[in-house]
Write an enzyme that holds these catalytic residues in place. Structure first.
Site, mmCIF file in Angstrom:
data_model
loop_
_atom_site.group_PDB
_atom_site.id
_atom_site.type_symbol
_atom_site.label_atom_id
_atom_site.label_comp_id
_atom_site.label_asym_id
_atom_site.label_seq_id
_atom_site.Cartn_x
_atom_site.Cartn_y
_atom_site.Cartn_z
ATOM 1 N N GLY A 289 0.798 -1.217 0.000
ATOM 2 C CA GLY A 289 0.000 0.000 0.000
ATOM 3 C C GLY A 289 0.831 1.268 0.000
ATOM 4 O O GLY A 289 0.290 2.368 -0.073
ATOM 5 N N GLU A 290 2.140 1.139 0.107
ATOM 6 C CA GLU A 290 2.993 2.335 0.140
ATOM 7 C C GLU A 290 3.906 2.359 -1.095
ATOM 8 O O GLU A 290 3.456 2.704 -2.176
ATOM 9 C CB GLU A 290 3.765 2.373 1.477
ATOM 10 C CG GLU A 290 2.784 2.430 2.661
ATOM 11 C CD GLU A 290 3.455 2.624 4.024
ATOM 12 O OE1 GLU A 290 4.564 3.152 4.106
ATOM 13 O OE2 GLU A 290 2.826 2.227 5.036
#
Lengths: 332, 332
Positions: free
Chosen positions: B125-126
């Site tokens: 997610g990053e």
């Protein structure tokens, strides 16, 4: 006394920028000159704005996101990422030495850096903001209000001040003193024999017809795919989108080759990953010429001598938002 | 001779960091000390890595994207933007003075900066990369290979070297010399009377029970919503996700209040936009205390004296990719 007077004259001439060219070799490429007549207050303000993601709707994208000054003034991806991860239509051109361009954007739709700077802020596919909203943000930040007033002497911030300041900062983003420029300025051993052969190939094969001058490009529009057509992966039509003339279809601003080792991938669609590939494609499509592997390598070696001193400055610290500052909207 | 000897002793004591505290007022908050025992080669390498988006799958997100050193070491949005514009689950904590934290991340799941640095690179997610792919990129860039070898003296780059270098750079990101620290160190007129009253309110109301020490926080885990429950807009469960203990549910690392004027929005879910709001909420939920408008304003005035000198360094220039460097994948 006589000597002092002569020194005085020499200094004036240098300041006026006239005695300068005399010191160089007579080549179609000329050395990058440091910027003159720079407004330092405007530069410092413009530097902050250049790095400030609050000029975007999301609060996440700044000028430096796609024209990253750590990476040759580009984003080093084929086409840029905009608000909500939208894919841009075209490769982000380097901001380095962009003050030397005949016009801005690949299709030249902005006359100068000031006209360019307002574009991405309001482009729904890029920073996705509006000039009005950007001004609301700036007007709500006391330290910006003071700095604009100090620099421009006006009571209200307007978009002209914003884009002027960004453009003034961008004027400082030149890259003098590349090894090639050292050679142009008389340092004979600045280039290896292979690099010098590469330059002679570059010059004698015709590359220099378009890639010339201080920026080694940037000063004309030319058709991409002159001898053979270019199969672009981008829908961009080039100069015709600005002039409306069919003859300008697929004409693009010739990109600068300054710092080209850092500005990959290449072409308006970012389709060429390496200089080897770019030189090969350009030779075939623009000149009808197939460079041998050895010729290609020498030209690439020459191109890498065009990397100049990168702009060196302290990372700006941005003034914090106030309670009244409209908050960014990254997810709606 | 006697005097020189004494000076010698004093200097040694300062270097060892022992004579230092003696110079300060006896308060529960202590001044930020400049970092000691820093490996400068590692710092310079770590600075480049911190700014290098090639550690992400997209080639667009670097450590500095969400822990922006132009903006108090944060991104100033409630929750961060990750690969493909994914919305993060939690507010990005500031990297400034993070070396002083008892552990890293809001839930303390990383013991130190080195352990933290590997997280976002591999978080889908990053930065959405893997350590292996990040190392492939670094190993393909000759200037990085040389610099790692120079700093670590090994033939191959591994993830430990990458995270060690980033952590070493982050150790330098302290912010000494805030006005409050000047006051702590004896400059009586460094604070206005209102700011000093704000500090006394902060101390005597109990805020200082958690927000103390060099970082004014960062050294313990505490329950968010101690007296009254906190209605978070984030799903994060806090410390219990690490310890597995139900008693740790909604325990979060107490955030540092250093530079808090710059690190908005506040709380682990970034729900409080202003210091006024944050002070009000904290008073009610943690202390069962409703600050008057005037008390709130004084505490906020005190908090703004905690802004220290921001890290000052030249924007790093990243070594260019080579022909062999795997290209970023921003859109697939």
């Amino acid at each position: 006394m006589m000597r002092m007077k002569m020194v005085g004259i020499a200094v004036s001439a240098v300041i006026a920028g006239t005695a300068w060219a005399a010191a160089t070799r007579d080549e179609p490429i000329t050395p990058i000159r440091p910027p003159v007549q720079v407004n330092l207050g405007m530069v410092e303000l413009g530097k902050k704005l250049y790095f400030d993601p609050r000029l975007s709707k999301s609060g996440f994208i700044s000028c430096n996101s796609c024209h990253n000054l750590s990476m040759g003034g580009t984003d080093n991806i084929p086409t840029s990422i905009g608000d909500k991860w939208q894919q841009g239509p075209i490769n982000a051109p380097t901001v380095l030495n962009s003050s030397l361009n005949v016009a801005q954007f690949w299709d030249g739709r902005a006359a100068d850096l000031k006209a360019q700077a307002g574009g991405p802020i309001a482009n729904p596919g890029e920073m996705a903001f509006t000039h009005t909203l950007a001004l609301d943000v700036l007007e709500s930040i006391p330290a910006y209000v003071r700095e604009f007033k100090q620099v421009f002497g006006k009571d209200k911030i307007d978009i002209d001040q914003v884009t002027l300041a960004i453009a003034e900062f961008e004027k400082t983003l030149v890259t003098p003193n590349s090894r090639f420029d050292q050679w142009l300025l008389g340092k004979d051993d600045a280039l290896t024999p292979a690099e010098l052969e590469g330059y002679n190939l570059f010059k004698n094969s015709g590359c220099v017809a378009c890639h010339n001058g201080e920026a080694v490009g940037g000063n004309s529009f030319q058709k991409m795919g002159l001898v053979e057509p270019y199969k672009a992966s981008s829908p961009a039509e080039g100069r015709s989108a600005v002039t409306g003339k069919d003859a300008d279809r697929f004409n693009f601003k010739v990109p600068t080759l300054r710092n080209v080792e850092m500005t990959y991938p290449y072409f308006h669609d970012g389709a060429a990953n390496t200089l080897t590939e770019a030189v090969d494609t350009m030779g075939r499509l623009q000149l009808g010429k197939k460079f041998t592997k050895d010729e290609n390598a020498r030209i690439v070696a020459f191109l890498k001598t065009l990397t100049g001193e990168q702009p060196k400055f302290t990372l700006p610290i941005l003034p914090p938002s106030s309670d009244a500052t409209p908050r960014p909207k990254p997810f709606n």
